[in-house]
Write an enzyme that holds these catalytic residues in place. Structure first.
Site, PDB file in Angstrom:
ATOM      1  N   LYS A 294       0.771  -1.296  -0.040  1.00 28.81           N
ATOM      2  CA  LYS A 294       0.178   0.171  -0.041  1.00 28.81           C
ATOM      3  C   LYS A 294       0.968   0.876  -0.073  1.00 28.81           C
ATOM      4  O   LYS A 294       0.591   1.758  -0.525  1.00 28.81           O
ATOM      5  CB  LYS A 294      -1.281  -0.343   1.407  1.00 28.81           C
TER       6      LYS A 294
ATOM      7  N   GLN B 221      -4.788  -1.837   9.514  1.00 29.23           N
ATOM      8  CA  GLN B 221      -4.716  -3.456   8.707  1.00 29.23           C
ATOM      9  C   GLN B 221      -5.105  -4.234   9.524  1.00 29.23           C
ATOM     10  O   GLN B 221      -4.413  -4.392  11.173  1.00 29.23           O
ATOM     11  CB  GLN B 221      -2.551  -3.432   8.704  1.00 29.23           C
TER      12      GLN B 221
ATOM     13  N   ASP C  29     -10.806   2.143   3.833  1.00 28.73           N
ATOM     14  CA  ASP C  29     -10.756   0.765   3.991  1.00 28.73           C
ATOM     15  C   ASP C  29     -12.694   0.972   3.730  1.00 28.73           C
ATOM     16  O   ASP C  29     -13.229  -0.499   3.477  1.00 28.73           O
ATOM     17  CB  ASP C  29     -10.395   0.578   5.126  1.00 28.73           C
TER      18      ASP C  29
END
Ligand code: NAP
Length: 291
Positions: A52, A96, A119
């Site tokens: 990412k 994460q 997200d």
């Protein structure tokens, strides 16, 4: 049979984003800035976060990686989130997953400001998605919708079967495919570990989206001739012929299913790269939303 190339599609999307970033900068706007919080030493999580960060560099975003040991307290993580929520410099951020067992994932997800939740896991964004309102879509399902769209896969009126009902993939995927929208408008069936007559259901799918986390579970006899098959699963299996000592496989037996499908995503190089592209798209959207 069409091999749906997520790597090439994601590269194309990254080029489009990089062009938009150049335009923003030429107008004197600031660089989009994505932050990622990584807790612990999980190998897969590290790989995803590094990918990412690298993708941010490729498109001209600024990125910040916040790494903490896995004995961090829940409160200390919530404090980091609070700081990121209030940092004007940060346009969007992710924490994460998975998190260590002593940290409540729901509490963490709920603490992220919805306008920075790139997200797309916050209930506000999931609720907006249900209402078909503009929102940050969960990255993996959003990436799959992009693939179907960019490969001109006919979806309207088709039967889409989603295998798996997780909060991050299967459930939002089923909602997106059922929406009255382009690259959707399907009749959707969602299956899970308690589903009976699974094969009967999967064999009736025009579009089969597999997100169950079971290596090579889906075989050719479970798939309709001419179906589109999207494989979300990622598994590392030992392979000493590879430099890294492992190779990646999906939830679908690729070789045999590819012979029956009209279109299929490979693993690697299918859904995975699209998840990152979606995250970048959401971050750019967060910047635009600020105006
Ligand atoms: P998850 O949270 O473990 O959920 C798996 C789902 O599959 C559950 O809903 C489970 O049902 C269902 N299931 C299990 N066995 C089944 C069966 N035999 N038939 C039908 N459904 C079954 O998994 P996830 O987070 O959604 O991830 C799924 C896979 O995608 C994993 O391999 C993961 O690594 C991968 N993944 C890839 C990406 C990417 O970017 N490519 C992103 C996210 C995840 P129950 O609810 O009844 O338990």
């Amino acid at each position: 049979m069409i091999k749906i190339d997520g790597k090439a599609t994601s590269s194309k999307i990254k080029e489009e984003i990089a062009d938009e970033v150049k335009q923003l900068l030429s107008k004197g706007k600031k660089q989009p800035h994505l932050a990622a919080v990584l807790i612990g030493e999980d190998g897969a999580s590290k790989t995803y976060v590094n990918a990412k960060v690298k993708a941010c560099e490729q498109v001209g975003f600024q990125s910040t990686l916040i790494k903490k040991d896995d004995d961090i307290s829940e409160q200390a993580l919530l404090d980091i989130i609070d700081t990121l929520n209030n940092d004007e410099e940060i346009d969007g951020f992710i924490v994460q997953l998975p998190l260590p067992k002593h940290i409540d994932e729901h509490k963490v997800t709920m603490a992220i400001a919805p306008e920075k939740d790139v997200d797309g896991f916050h209930p506000t964004n999931l609720g907006k998605m249900l209402l078909n309102l503009p929102s940050f879509l969960p990255a993996t399902p959003y990436g799959i919708v992009q693939l179907l769209d960019r490969y001109n896969i006919e979806t309207a009126g088709k039967h889409c079967v989603v295998m798996g009902r997780s909060h991050i993939v299967g459930s939002p995927m089923s909602v997106l495919m059922a929406r009255n929208a382009t690259s959707a408008n399907c009749t959707v069936t969602i299956t899970h570990s308690r589903t009976q007559n699974l094969k009967e259901i999967t064999k009736s799918a025009d579009i089969l989206i597999v997100a169950i986390g079971k290596p090579e579970f889906v075989s050719a006899d479970m798939v309709k001739e001419g179906a589109t098959v999207i494989d979300v699963g990622i598994h590392r299996i030992e392979d000493n012929s590879k430099k890294k000592g492992f190779r990646l496989i999906g939830d679908v037996k690729y070789n045999e299913v590819a012979e029956k499908a009209s279109a299929i995503t490979p693993v690697p190089g299918g859904v995975g790269p699209m998840t990152i592209a979606s995250l970048l798209m959401n971050t750019l959207q967060a910047v635009k939303n600020k105006k």
